[in-house]
Design an enzyme around this catalytic site. Sequence first.
Site, mmCIF file in Angstrom:
data_model
loop_
_atom_site.group_PDB
_atom_site.id
_atom_site.type_symbol
_atom_site.label_atom_id
_atom_site.label_comp_id
_atom_site.label_asym_id
_atom_site.label_seq_id
_atom_site.Cartn_x
_atom_site.Cartn_y
_atom_site.Cartn_z
ATOM 1 C CG HIS A 7 80.033 -45.402 14.817
ATOM 2 N ND1 HIS A 7 79.013 -44.911 15.598
ATOM 3 C CD2 HIS A 7 81.168 -44.870 15.318
ATOM 4 C CE1 HIS A 7 79.519 -44.105 16.526
ATOM 5 N NE2 HIS A 7 80.818 -44.069 16.379
ATOM 6 C CG ASP B 269 74.065 -49.845 21.098
ATOM 7 O OD1 ASP B 269 75.127 -49.949 20.451
ATOM 8 O OD2 ASP B 269 73.897 -50.346 22.222
#
Length: 433
Positions: free
Chosen positions: A41, A13
């Site tokens: 994403h 992340d």
Amino acid sequence: MANVVVVGAQWGDEGKGKVVDIYTEHADDVVRYQGGNNAGHTLVVGEEKVVLHLIPSGILHEGKRCIIGNGVVLDPEVFIQEITRLKDKGRLKDDRALLVSESIHIIMPYHKRIDIAREAKSGEKKIGTTGRGIGPTYEDKIGRRGIRLMDLLDRDVFARKLKENLEEKNVILEKLLGDKPFTFEEIYEQYCGYADILRNYVADTSLILYNDSKAGKKLLFEGAQGTLLDVDHGTYPFVTSSSTCAGGACTGTGVSPRDIHEIIGISKAYVTRVGSGPFPTELLDADGEKLRQVGHEFGATTGRPRRCGWFDAMVVRYAVRVNGLTGVALTKLDVLNDFETIKVCTGYTFEGKPLADLPANLAVFEKCEPVYEELPGWMSDISGARTFEELPEKAKSYVKRLEQLIGCPIVLVSIGPRRDQTIIISNPFQDKV
């Protein structure tokens, strides 16, 4: 010519999607090499927000070839859903702009059911799986029981392998996990239908990448998750099931290590983690909640709130070492805009003694105490800066101090979610990092 690998330098992340999106402008091929749809994403293109879980971020750029390598595990249903959404948005006009390795392993319904059932029975020992069947699929791959895409395309081979797998998987589901079994029919016809669609995208991607690299084309390898989630080098067992480090770019695509030229690690200006596992700089106070809210720290795949903490130089320094990073892209610096004082972890102590590196022993890692250095915050909005010189002095000092602590040049600084809110100090495709 430069072929570049992008890896997460923390626990995932980190903002890889945005950085890959920026670097894609300079690449010919964009390649996923590990993981599955357990990673999301998030990209912001103009006013449009796009979340991808399987298809490489480069798909939003015209004229780029996107490749999903053999190291990825593929959920056909999710893959087809992403293709449909992209086409509905006017993207992916040419099917051959997206290629999938014929050797990729397929996530089956029993993988997902086993994943969820195991986690439910784990109690306090939960790993924090997304329940997408990633781990069980990799288990079958290593155990040589897996069903590859090439198998799925041959109805007879697929039928034989599916029957063999169901004999074992149904015993596991019923006898060990107390869940319901699958019938052959409910899976076979559904997945044969998927095969008819997937056939348009199948290729010998290793050979294509070899020929493209030999012809001087630029390759960009897009990692998922992060270094500390690597199955070998992460905080085991609180890791993912694949090789998230730079070496996975070779094993997960069939590209030679000699054809990798730059390796860029992505790191937030602070650190986050999803799920269980050690996290020495975790903040359980108002500062942690502030990071979570300002940084919108909720998983793109699961929606789970992320654990937040101060920047951990020990973690990123480790990522520099095991990946051979040639540069670091620092993201979300703007999230720290309103902190009067910012802490940075410069090292750990265990039972009062300093540690030279991250401990492999989980019991030790969980008891590590962070050693902090305090730096002054800049208390201003930096999202309008377009060069490093335009940043406030205290923001520049913060970046330079992190660079010193991790022992690797910072080549990019992200100061907002949009593409134009990015300061590129050095471009791995154009400059020697």
